[in-house]
Each structure stands twice: as structure tokens, then as C-alpha cells.
Enzyme design. Structure first.
Site, mmCIF file in Angstrom:
data_model
loop_
_atom_site.group_PDB
_atom_site.id
_atom_site.type_symbol
_atom_site.label_atom_id
_atom_site.label_comp_id
_atom_site.label_asym_id
_atom_site.label_seq_id
_atom_site.Cartn_x
_atom_site.Cartn_y
_atom_site.Cartn_z
ATOM 1 N N HIS A 105 -42.601 -10.234 -61.766
ATOM 2 C CA HIS A 105 -41.206 -10.458 -61.412
ATOM 3 C C HIS A 105 -40.810 -9.429 -60.349
ATOM 4 C CE1 HIS A 105 -37.191 -12.049 -62.004
ATOM 5 N NE2 HIS A 105 -36.760 -10.812 -61.889
ATOM 6 N N GLU A 175 -46.345 -5.795 -54.858
ATOM 7 C CA GLU A 175 -47.008 -6.886 -55.600
ATOM 8 C C GLU A 175 -48.457 -7.026 -55.164
ATOM 9 O OE1 GLU A 175 -43.383 -9.836 -56.800
ATOM 10 O OE2 GLU A 175 -44.457 -10.353 -54.983
#
Ligand code: GAR
Length: 193
Positions: A105, A175
């Protein structure tokens, strides 16, 4: 527990990093990619990486999740990785893979999670609230959106002059750097249990 299935709905930049990483890792393999959208970039990445892929349209996830499970079983999947997969995972799938579904997320959960919080919306909310930092959360998936046990977080600064696109770029860098190694650590921890 070393066969990974990746689920994605979008461009698939994280999925690509994960496939590249596990091509070189001895710990786990990416055995299939699944999307709910025929046009998702993640499918193109799977093709280029010689990973089998399949599309299950939105109505199948709701009405017949067994079809998805059958495909996952055929692939031999043991860990499910959500890399930009924007649908809720049906209970049947969570039950079939207990504590083995992982999501990323683009915020520091529990901030800016929940239904409808994805992509740009998250970064806009961070800026609107005047936060001085944001980041990523890698967590186990349960029945509630963005609520499962947190496995890993990493932070980045947010400047007062940042636009959502600036935060998005910084978060995406985190990420791409951390997601695959975090999955590898998760798999290793599980193997050692
Ligand atoms: C990623 O930023 C991921 O954190 C986010 O979707 C993006 C997918 O990008 N996921 C969520 O917002 C889940 N609530 P990608 O398709 O380029 O990997």
C-alpha cells in the site's frame, strides 16, 4: 512455501521488479500473474518474462472465486502477492491461503488506507493533511481493506512544495526497492517456522 502468484490491475511496475528479482533468487519463483483487467500492463510484463498469466473479469471474483483458486492451484501457488490489485480478495481465497496473501500500500498504514484509497488519492490526502512524511506498507491481507499485520514499512520525506506526482515518484522508488526483498524475507521466515 516458495511459489508466488502476483495479482495486479494496473501498469505492473512492481510486478515486473518482483519477477526480475525472483528470476535471480533461489528462495522462490513467480509461477503466475493474474489480473482482473485484460488491458493491464502487468499482463504484458508477464508475457515478456515468460510467466503464465490469466484474466479473471470482475464478476468472476465475486460470483465464482473457485475459478481463480483452481487456476492458482494449477500454478502451484503458495504465496499470493497483490501488486496494485485493486479489488477486494474474496473470503474463499483468503481461506485457501491463510496468512499467505501479501499487499503493498502506498502510504504509512494505518494512515490513508481503506476502501477507495489507492494511487493518486492517497498522495493527495497526504499533501492536503500537510504530512511531512509518507511511505510504503507491506502487510498481510485479511477481510478488511489495508488492515492485516504489517510486515514492513519504509518512509520518505514530503516537502511543502511537493505535488502528488512528487510523492508518488518517491513512494514508487521505495516500492521498487523494498517489495521483492520483503517478500523474500517473508518466504524465508515461513520456511523456517
Ligand atoms: C502501487 O503504488 C501500489 O502501492 C498501489 O498501486 C500501485 C500499483 O503500481 N496499490 C494500492 O494503492 C493498493 N491499495 P504498479 O501497477 O506500477 O505496480
Amino acid at each position: 512455501m516458495n511459489n508466488i502468484a502476483i495479482l495486479g490491475s494496473g501498469s505492473g511496475s512492481n510486478a515486473l521488479k518482483i519477477m526480475e528479482y525472483f528470476q535471480k533468487s533461489k528462495v522462490a519463483d513467480v509461477v503466475c500473474v493474474i489480473s482482473n483487467k485484460a488491458s493491464a500492463g502487468v499482463l504484458e510484463h508477464a508475457k515478456n518474462m515468460n510467466v503464465s498469466s490469466k484474466v479473471f473479469p470482475n464478476d468472476v471474483w465475486q460470483s465464482n472465486p473457485r475459478e481463480v483458486i483452481d487456476f492458482l492451484d494449477t500454478c502451484g501457488a503458495e504465496v499470493i502477492v497483490l501488486a496494485g490489485f485493486l479489488r477486494k480478495i474474496p473470503t474463499e481465497i483468503l481461506k485457501r491461503y491463510p496468512n499467505a496473501v501479501i499487499n503493498i500500500h502506498p502510504s504509512l498504514l494505518p494512515k490513508y488506507g481503506g476502501k477507495g484509497m489507492y494511487g493518486d488519492r492517497v498522495h493527495r490526502a497526504v499533501i492536503e493533511n500537510g504530512d511531512s512524511e509518507s511511505g510504503i506498507t507491506i502487510h498481510l491481507v485479511n477481510e478488511i481493506y489495508d488492515d492485516g499485520e504489517i510486515l514492513f514499512q519504509a518512509k520518505t520525506n514530503v516537502h511543502t512544495t511537493d505535488k502528488p506526482a512528487d510523492v508518488q515518484r518517491k513512494v514508487q522508488q521505495l516500492e521498487h526497492r523494498h517489495f521483492a526483498p520483503a517478500i523474500e524475507s517473508f518466504v524465508l521466515n515461513r520456511l523456517n517456522k
